[in-house]
Design a protein around this motif. Structure first.
Motif, PDB file in Angstrom:
ATOM      1  N   GLY A 196       4.788  -3.503  -7.412  1.00  0.00           N
ATOM      2  CA  GLY A 196       5.676  -2.561  -6.724  1.00  0.00           C
ATOM      3  C   GLY A 196       5.118  -1.163  -6.529  1.00  0.00           C
ATOM      4  N   HIS A 197       3.834  -0.971  -6.850  1.00  0.00           N
ATOM      5  CA  HIS A 197       3.249   0.357  -6.639  1.00  0.00           C
ATOM      6  C   HIS A 197       2.777   0.492  -5.192  1.00  0.00           C
ATOM      7  CE1 HIS A 197       3.228   1.373 -10.886  1.00  0.00           C
ATOM      8  NE2 HIS A 197       2.866   0.119 -11.115  1.00  0.00           N
ATOM      9  N   SER A 198       2.879   1.704  -4.666  1.00  0.00           N
ATOM     10  CA  SER A 198       2.292   1.912  -3.336  1.00  0.00           C
ATOM     11  C   SER A 198       0.836   2.313  -3.555  1.00  0.00           C
ATOM     12  CB  SER A 198       3.057   2.985  -2.579  1.00  0.00           C
ATOM     13  OG  SER A 198       3.024   4.183  -3.303  1.00  0.00           O
ATOM     14  N   VAL A 199      -0.035   1.452  -3.098  1.00  0.00           N
ATOM     15  CA  VAL A 199      -1.452   1.603  -3.427  1.00  0.00           C
ATOM     16  C   VAL A 199      -2.279   1.897  -2.182  1.00  0.00           C
ATOM     17  CG1 VAL A 199      -3.466   0.422  -4.388  1.00  0.00           C
ATOM     18  CG2 VAL A 199      -1.188  -0.091  -5.275  1.00  0.00           C
ATOM     19  N   ALA A 200      -3.190   2.856  -2.312  1.00  0.00           N
ATOM     20  CA  ALA A 200      -4.183   3.066  -1.262  1.00  0.00           C
ATOM     21  C   ALA A 200      -5.499   2.496  -1.774  1.00  0.00           C
ATOM     22  CB  ALA A 200      -4.333   4.548  -0.978  1.00  0.00           C
ATOM     23  N   LEU A 201      -6.126   1.685  -0.964  1.00  0.00           N
ATOM     24  CA  LEU A 201      -7.398   1.090  -1.382  1.00  0.00           C
ATOM     25  C   LEU A 201      -8.517   1.675  -0.531  1.00  0.00           C
ATOM     26  CD1 LEU A 201      -9.093  -1.068  -2.906  1.00  0.00           C
ATOM     27  CD2 LEU A 201      -8.496  -2.663  -1.080  1.00  0.00           C
ATOM     28  N   LEU A 202      -9.522   2.187  -1.220  1.00  0.00           N
ATOM     29  CA  LEU A 202     -10.642   2.773  -0.492  1.00  0.00           C
ATOM     30  C   LEU A 202     -11.903   2.075  -0.960  1.00  0.00           C
ATOM     31  CD1 LEU A 202     -10.903   5.186   1.462  1.00  0.00           C
ATOM     32  CD2 LEU A 202     -11.679   6.499  -0.472  1.00  0.00           C
ATOM     33  N   GLU A 211     -16.795  -1.564   3.646  1.00  0.00           N
ATOM     34  CA  GLU A 211     -17.425  -0.981   4.816  1.00  0.00           C
ATOM     35  C   GLU A 211     -16.379  -0.402   5.745  1.00  0.00           C
ATOM     36  OE1 GLU A 211     -21.022  -2.325   6.450  1.00  0.00           O
ATOM     37  OE2 GLU A 211     -21.240  -1.188   4.603  1.00  0.00           O
ATOM     38  N   ILE A 212     -16.042   0.845   5.563  1.00  0.00           N
ATOM     39  CA  ILE A 212     -15.086   1.426   6.490  1.00  0.00           C
ATOM     40  C   ILE A 212     -15.708   2.652   7.132  1.00  0.00           C
ATOM     41  CG2 ILE A 212     -12.978   0.544   5.412  1.00  0.00           C
ATOM     42  CD1 ILE A 212     -12.687   3.234   4.029  1.00  0.00           C
ATOM     43  N   THR A 213     -15.210   2.980   8.289  1.00  0.00           N
ATOM     44  CA  THR A 213     -15.786   4.112   9.010  1.00  0.00           C
ATOM     45  C   THR A 213     -15.287   5.422   8.398  1.00  0.00           C
ATOM     46  OG1 THR A 213     -13.921   4.271  10.511  1.00  0.00           O
ATOM     47  CG2 THR A 213     -15.707   2.791  11.170  1.00  0.00           C
ATOM     48  N   VAL A 214     -15.945   6.497   8.760  1.00  0.00           N
ATOM     49  CA  VAL A 214     -15.526   7.807   8.263  1.00  0.00           C
ATOM     50  C   VAL A 214     -14.093   8.100   8.684  1.00  0.00           C
ATOM     51  CG1 VAL A 214     -15.949  10.270   8.381  1.00  0.00           C
ATOM     52  CG2 VAL A 214     -17.830   8.718   8.302  1.00  0.00           C
ATOM     53  N   GLU A 215     -13.757   7.704   9.906  1.00  0.00           N
ATOM     54  CA  GLU A 215     -12.395   7.955  10.405  1.00  0.00           C
ATOM     55  C   GLU A 215     -11.368   7.220   9.540  1.00  0.00           C
ATOM     56  OE1 GLU A 215     -14.972   7.128  12.425  1.00  0.00           O
ATOM     57  OE2 GLU A 215     -15.212   9.163  13.247  1.00  0.00           O
ATOM     58  N   GLN A 216     -11.696   5.974   9.181  1.00  0.00           N
ATOM     59  CA  GLN A 216     -10.769   5.222   8.337  1.00  0.00           C
ATOM     60  C   GLN A 216     -10.634   5.852   6.958  1.00  0.00           C
ATOM     61  OE1 GLN A 216     -12.894   1.565   8.925  1.00  0.00           O
ATOM     62  NE2 GLN A 216     -11.217   0.633  10.085  1.00  0.00           N
ATOM     63  N   ARG A 217     -11.761   6.282   6.406  1.00  0.00           N
ATOM     64  CA  ARG A 217     -11.713   6.966   5.107  1.00  0.00           C
ATOM     65  C   ARG A 217     -10.821   8.183   5.172  1.00  0.00           C
ATOM     66  NH1 ARG A 217     -17.146   6.161   2.022  1.00  0.00           N
ATOM     67  NH2 ARG A 217     -17.909   4.586   3.432  1.00  0.00           N
ATOM     68  N   ILE A 218     -11.022   8.971   6.239  1.00  0.00           N
ATOM     69  CA  ILE A 218     -10.238  10.199   6.382  1.00  0.00           C
ATOM     70  C   ILE A 218      -8.759   9.848   6.456  1.00  0.00           C
ATOM     71  CG2 ILE A 218      -9.718  12.115   7.969  1.00  0.00           C
ATOM     72  CD1 ILE A 218     -12.757  12.206   8.580  1.00  0.00           C
ATOM     73  N   ALA A 219      -8.441   8.776   7.197  1.00  0.00           N
ATOM     74  CA  ALA A 219      -7.036   8.383   7.343  1.00  0.00           C
ATOM     75  C   ALA A 219      -6.449   7.988   5.984  1.00  0.00           C
ATOM     76  CB  ALA A 219      -6.924   7.236   8.337  1.00  0.00           C
ATOM     77  N   VAL A 220      -7.183   7.177   5.221  1.00  0.00           N
ATOM     78  CA  VAL A 220      -6.680   6.743   3.906  1.00  0.00           C
ATOM     79  C   VAL A 220      -6.507   7.954   2.985  1.00  0.00           C
ATOM     80  CG1 VAL A 220      -7.241   5.437   1.817  1.00  0.00           C
ATOM     81  CG2 VAL A 220      -7.692   4.430   4.052  1.00  0.00           C
ATOM     82  N   LEU A 221      -7.524   8.815   2.953  1.00  0.00           N
ATOM     83  CA  LEU A 221      -7.469   9.961   2.054  1.00  0.00           C
ATOM     84  C   LEU A 221      -6.390  10.965   2.458  1.00  0.00           C
ATOM     85  CD1 LEU A 221     -11.274  10.417   1.360  1.00  0.00           C
ATOM     86  CD2 LEU A 221      -9.533   9.674  -0.251  1.00  0.00           C
ATOM     87  N   ASN A 222      -6.186  11.102   3.760  1.00  0.00           N
ATOM     88  CA  ASN A 222      -5.138  12.015   4.219  1.00  0.00           C
ATOM     89  C   ASN A 222      -3.757  11.519   3.811  1.00  0.00           C
ATOM     90  OD1 ASN A 222      -6.124  14.339   5.314  1.00  0.00           O
ATOM     91  ND2 ASN A 222      -6.534  13.424   7.308  1.00  0.00           N
ATOM     92  N   ARG A 223      -3.549  10.212   3.917  1.00  0.00           N
ATOM     93  CA  ARG A 223      -2.263   9.639   3.497  1.00  0.00           C
ATOM     94  C   ARG A 223      -2.051   9.876   2.002  1.00  0.00           C
ATOM     95  NH1 ARG A 223       0.703   5.838   6.020  1.00  0.00           N
ATOM     96  NH2 ARG A 223       1.197   4.930   3.999  1.00  0.00           N
TER      97      ARG A 223
END
Ligand code: ADP
Length: 438
Positions: A320-326, A329-341
């Protein structure tokens, strides 16, 4: 055999970020100024000439519209490096400058302000050039300039970046050009879009990233040769390596060199614990237990492999935890999106591998978990990574909690070494009885 092969693939297929990507990530994610307790160091040609620094934007020779722009961005007073750099940058006659300080200390704001205040808006031709290593970084700088020039509608900016085509002979009317060396070179040589002899300010941003790409370095040197002798030349770098400084001094004549040393990370404000576990399943249970008993704000969990990160994130989500997984192989844009959230608090728990964790502002996070201890290629403890994961800077860092999950046999001696290395206690924690944490 299969197991080892898997681990091998798992570790190596995560590509570290390039310098350019890292620089962009840091920039985009940096929401606020990095404070510093260090003193700015200044080297000048004439050490007797008075050196003064300012404590407010009012003390600087700025046009009213620009000052409004600066305040409009929420800047109340100059940052540490700006206190010393701005009076020299804005002085007449202009000074050349080489400035080095870590990312986030206010360099961009300082040179953008200089560029804007040297522009004559009544003249419709390029007067200022700013070179960046990539298109994305150029756009970032441009966005700062546009914001700061909010009350100077006559000032126009052109972007010399890939995809912005000019037809041969087309003349630019913008006073400021921000771009990458290749396109700018084309604009000078092929398009002849402006007269480089009329440039008053030349800025080389992120010089340490720039000189890593051979082509960029050479092109910057060529562009520099077209400029008039009395053009104000400025170079900025986040790092202070010998080759960067050599390049800087070769391209900037008679510079004032200013430097703000990096604030070291320390474990001073951190309470460190360890939990003995047998295997992944038990590590997961310990983590889960911790959540049951203490209120954890935002938390980052570091795993050694992508597989472990993915597995744990699945398990925690199911709880039940809201988890962000980083990871992966993800692009810089995807990383930025995950980290911004994550930064915006949309998820409270970030699970990541080491490679992916670059650019995270650890100081906003109250709990850091080493699901696996950081180790180097030789299976020795990786002190630097340990410090980087859980350390805070100077007196600005808030108190934090670090918990290491260790396997009984192999990991305990490593943990002892970490404890000895930093000379700070790592206490045992029983996650079924976590009064110690409160
Ligand atoms: P650098 O170029 O050294 O990485 P920036 O100029 O991008 O640093 O500044 C880092 C962050 O701090 C940005 O979010 C910027 O808006 C903010 N900032 C810069 N100068 C000031 C200031 N004087 N007061 C408050 N915030 C500032």
């Amino acid at each position: 055999m299969g197991y080892w092969q898997f681990i091998f693939v798992d570790v190596v297929d995560e590509k570290p970020l390039t310098k350019e990507e890292n620089s962009l990530l840091t920039k985009v994610l940096r929401a606020k100024l990095v404070q510093s307790t260090k003193e700015v160091e200044v080297q000048r040609k004439d050490p007797k000439s008075p050196l003064y620094s300012v404590k407010s934007f009012e003390e600087l020779p700025l046009k009213e519209a620009l000052r409004r722009g600066v305040y409009g961005m929420g800047f109340n007073s100059p940052s540490k490096i700006q206190e010393t750099a701005l009076p020299m940058l804005l002085a007449d006659p202009p000074n050349n400058m080489i400035a080095q300080s870590q990312s986030g200390t206010g360099k961009t704001a300082a040179f953008v302000l200089t560029m804007l205040s040297r522009v004559n808006p009544e003249e419709s031709f390029p007067q200022v050039i700013c070179l960046s290593p990539t298109m994305e970084l150029a756009k970032q700088t441009g966005a700062v300039a546009e914001q700061m020039a909010k009350y100077c509608p006559e000032v126009k900016i052109a972007y010399a970046i890939r995809g912005n085509r000019l037809s041969r002979g087309e003349k630019l009317t913008s006073q400021i050009i921000i771009g990458t060396p290749g396109t700018l070179m084309d604009w000078i040589l092929k398009v002849r879009a402006f007269d480089p002899k009329k440039i008053r300010v030349f800025v080389l941003d992120e010089a340490d990233v720039m000189i890593d790409t051979q082509g960029h370095k050479d092109q910057s040197v060529r562009i520099h040769k077209f400029l008039p002798k009395d053009c104000q030349m400025l170079l900025f770098s986040a790092t202070y390596e010998e080759q960067v400084m050599k390049f800087a001094e070769s391209i900037i004549p008679e510079p004032i060199v200013i430097r703000l040393r990096r604030e070291e990370e320390s474990l001073e404000n951190i309470r460190q614990f360890y939990v003995v576990c047998t295997g992944m399943e038990q590590k997961f249970e310990s983590l889960s237990n911790m959540y049951g008993v203490i209120s954890i704000g935002q938390c980052i969990v570091f795993c050694h492999t992508r597989k472990a990160a993915a597995w744990l994130s699945e398990k925690m989500s199911r709880e039940g935890h809201s988890v962000a997984l980083l990871s992966g192989e993800i692009t810089v844009e995807q990383r930025i999106a995950v980290l911004n959230r994550f930064r915006a608090g949309k998820e409270k728990l970030l699970i990541t591998t080491n490679v992916c964790a670059r650019g995270i502002d650890i100081e906003q996070v109250s709990v850091v978990i080493n699901f696996d201890l950081p180790m180097d290629r030789f299976n020795a403890p990786d002190f630097e990574t340990y410090l980087h994961r859980i350390g805070r800077t100077g007196r600005f860092g808030r108190y934090g909690l670090a918990v290491n999950f260790v396997n009984e046999g192999r990991d305990l001696p490593l943990l002892k070494k970490i404890e000895e290395h930093f000379g700070r206690p790592i206490e045992e924690l029983n996650t079924n009885d976590v009064d110690a944490l409160e």
